[in-house]
Design a protein around this motif. Structure first.
Motif, short mmCIF file in Angstrom:
data_model
loop_
_atom_site.label_atom_id
_atom_site.label_comp_id
_atom_site.label_asym_id
_atom_site.label_seq_id
_atom_site.Cartn_x
_atom_site.Cartn_y
_atom_site.Cartn_z
N SER A 113 -23.23 8.96 57.30
CA SER A 113 -23.49 7.83 56.41
C SER A 113 -24.99 7.62 56.20
N VAL A 161 -24.37 -0.36 55.00
CA VAL A 161 -23.84 0.86 55.60
C VAL A 161 -23.82 0.76 57.13
N ILE A 165 -20.24 0.39 59.12
CA ILE A 165 -19.68 1.47 59.90
C ILE A 165 -18.82 0.93 61.05
N LEU A 216 -19.74 3.74 51.90
CA LEU A 216 -18.61 3.44 52.78
C LEU A 216 -17.28 3.87 52.18
N LEU A 219 -16.78 7.82 52.46
CA LEU A 219 -16.75 8.48 53.76
C LEU A 219 -15.47 9.27 54.04
#
Length: 343
Positions: A113, A161, A165, A216, A219
């Protein structure tokens, strides 16, 4: 007695079965809508629309002068959007999770990321080159392609981000909801703080939120690559362990009681004197002449105990051994020793 809180800090005996998120239709729809919103914001700034006029109104309002008592607190709060400190804090937490769950996926997801964040946001920043409010040159201008690097806001995108996560890697729906709310609140506060301080336009912050959300949402497309990378790292670790164990010297075989006699190699000097260079055993029995009974057999014949190794043989009772001849010369001389006479 341990409580459940401390028991949850222990390392799990086996890696848990964690199902990685997939690109569902709902996620693809969100990704497409966010991408369209992202492109619309960039276009609105490029054509100097009403969004640029709103940026100037907020900047000229100078929020840091309207509420100066918040300045000291917000100077520290904005650190939650800086890439270095936030990456270290989140990496420590995810590193502990990786150790506890026997997996590298949390750390690999964080690294992926952040790499996507640097590539995408950094490229747009340098490509558009927008100047910040403190460096603006003309009122009402979009300040594009002037050598700046603030559009979109890196602080805001990084906050979305980095803290998002934690919600992405949550293992239960309840934890995912709570962490999503926390990460949204933190990233929203970081973006508005940069507007309050005057380092970013309002449109920079809105585009930063969209940029972080796009990363996000994208991912799950990188989950297969993350899984292959994790498997490759574990395979390399096993190869290194096998190579390290194979380089260790083998332990020497013991020569204690009950073990086989070890071969001894004769020196070359003995081989040169006519003896063959061959191996003999260290525990071999002595060679006796023909008809001479073994020491154990003699001892049994006379009713005594067997001779111990290293001790002198004992003569049987009633047998007298002759005294040694002191006048006999040393072995290897031609004649016995004679007394010296004078005169």
């Amino acid at each position: 007695m341990r409580t459940d809180i401390f028991a949850r800090l222990d390392r799990e005996p086996e890696p848990p079965k964690i199902v990685a998120p997939r690109m569902s239709r709902h996620r693809i729809a969100l990704f497409g809508g966010t991408l369209a919103f992202y492109l619309a914001l960039v276009w609105a700034v490029l054509i100097t629309s009403w969004l640029v006029a709103l940026d100037w109104k907020v900047m000229l309002f100078r929020p840091y002068q309207q509420w100066p008592e918040l300045h000291a607190f917000l100077d520290y709060y904005v650190v939650l959007g800086q890439r270095g400190p936030t990456a270290v804090m989140v990496a420590c937490w995810l590193g502990w999770r990786s150790w506890r769950q026997h997996t590298l996926r949390p750390l690999l997801v964080l690294g992926t990321s952040l790499l996507l964040l640097n590539v995408t946001v950094g490229a747009v920043k340098l490509g558009l080159g927008r100047l910040g409010p403190h460096y603006a040159t003309q009122i009402g201008s979009a300040e594009m392609f002037a050598g700046g690097d603030i559009f979109p806001s890196g602080h805001t995108a990084n906050a979305v981000v980095t803290w998002g996560i934690l919600a992405y890697l949550a293992t239960t729906p309840r934890a995912r909801r709570y962490l999503s709310a926390v990460s949204a609140t933190v990233s929203l506060g970081v973006g508005l703080t940069t507007v309050y301080i005057g380092t970013h336009w309002l449109s920079d912050v809105v585009l930063g939120w969209a940029a972080g959300l796009l990363i996000l949402l994208a991912l799950p497309w990188f989950e297969p690559l993350i899984a292959r990378t994790e498997a490759w790292i574990f395979a390399m670790r096993e190869r290194w362990r096998e190579r390290r164990d194979g380089a260790r010297p083998a332990p020497m075989a013991g020569t204690g009681s009950g073990s086989e006699p070890q071969p001894v190699l004769l020196p070359q000097s003995m081989a040169g004197d006519g003896l063959a260079a061959e191996t003999v055993t260290a525990a071999a029995e002595p060679v006796l002449p023909a008809g001479h009974p073994a020491p154990g057999a003699r001892a049994r014949a006379h009713g005594g105990h067997p001779a111990r190794p290293g001790s002198m043989p004992v003569a049987p009772a009633g047998v007298r051994r002759p005294p040694p001849h002191t006048e006999r010369g040393a072995r290897g001389t031609g004649s016995p020793a004679r007394p010296m006479t004078g005169g």
